[in-house]
Design a protein around this motif. Structure first.
Motif, PDB file in Angstrom:
ATOM      1  N   CYS A  11      16.348 -15.485  -1.988  1.00 12.19           N
ATOM      2  CA  CYS A  11      17.506 -14.617  -2.200  1.00 12.19           C
ATOM      3  C   CYS A  11      17.344 -13.832  -3.494  1.00 12.19           C
ATOM      4  CB  CYS A  11      18.778 -15.460  -2.255  1.00 12.19           C
ATOM      5  SG  CYS A  11      19.090 -16.394  -0.747  1.00 12.19           S
ATOM      6  N   HIS A  31      21.205 -11.243   7.833  1.00 13.50           N
ATOM      7  CA  HIS A  31      21.451 -11.702   6.453  1.00 13.50           C
ATOM      8  C   HIS A  31      21.535 -10.498   5.507  1.00 13.50           C
ATOM      9  CE1 HIS A  31      21.242 -16.058   6.816  1.00 13.50           C
ATOM     10  NE2 HIS A  31      20.140 -15.960   7.536  1.00 13.50           N
ATOM     11  N   ASN A  32      20.570  -9.585   5.605  1.00 13.24           N
ATOM     12  CA  ASN A  32      20.533  -8.435   4.688  1.00 13.24           C
ATOM     13  C   ASN A  32      21.674  -7.455   4.927  1.00 13.24           C
ATOM     14  OD1 ASN A  32      18.426  -8.932   2.841  1.00 13.24           O
ATOM     15  ND2 ASN A  32      16.928  -8.530   4.449  1.00 13.24           N
ATOM     16  N   THR A  40      24.382 -16.322   1.919  1.00  6.02           N
ATOM     17  CA  THR A  40      23.518 -15.179   1.605  1.00  6.02           C
ATOM     18  C   THR A  40      24.279 -13.862   1.460  1.00  6.02           C
ATOM     19  OG1 THR A  40      23.046 -14.765   3.958  1.00  6.02           O
ATOM     20  CG2 THR A  40      21.515 -16.209   2.754  1.00  6.02           C
ATOM     21  N   THR A  44      22.028 -10.793  -1.367  1.00 11.35           N
ATOM     22  CA  THR A  44      21.061  -9.895  -0.742  1.00 11.35           C
ATOM     23  C   THR A  44      20.420  -8.999  -1.789  1.00 11.35           C
ATOM     24  OG1 THR A  44      22.809  -8.316  -0.254  1.00 11.35           O
ATOM     25  CG2 THR A  44      22.235  -9.876   1.478  1.00 11.35           C
ATOM     26  N   PRO A  45      19.250  -8.474  -1.548  1.00  7.46           N
ATOM     27  CA  PRO A  45      18.471  -8.651  -0.321  1.00  7.46           C
ATOM     28  C   PRO A  45      17.756 -10.000  -0.298  1.00  7.46           C
ATOM     29  CG  PRO A  45      17.248  -7.282  -1.834  1.00  7.46           C
ATOM     30  CD  PRO A  45      18.593  -7.559  -2.479  1.00  7.46           C
TER      31      PRO A  45
END
Length: 81
Positions: A11, A31-32, A40, A44-45
């Motif tokens: 992360c 997630h991103n 998360t 990010t990223p």
């Protein structure tokens, strides 16, 4: 045949996140985009640093649990291999 994956993400805040999926690329994109795990969303990223593949969901989830039980130093060794 469906392949099951356990993945470790690095992360943006230098922490590691471990998860399970059947599609690593899709899951990392989620997630991103802020649609992944709550953990998360603010980190990010994220970047994939380790992936393991399994034939069964059960085996993958067992391995995910085992990785989550590792210390940070042990996880660092895992992703460095």
């Amino acid at each position: 045949m469906v392949v099951h994956h356990v993945y470790v993400l690095a992360c943006a805040d230098d922490t590691l996140y471990t998860g399970y999926t059947t599609d690593v690329e899709r899951r990392v994109a989620e997630h991103n985009a802020g649609n992944g795990a709550k953990y998360t969303q603010s980190r990010t990223p994220v970047e994939v640093v380790h992936v393991e593949s399994f034939e069964t969901r059960s085996a993958a989830l067992s391995r995910e649990y085992a990785i989550k039980q590792l210390s940070r130093a042990e996880k660092d060794r895992l992703v460095d291999d």
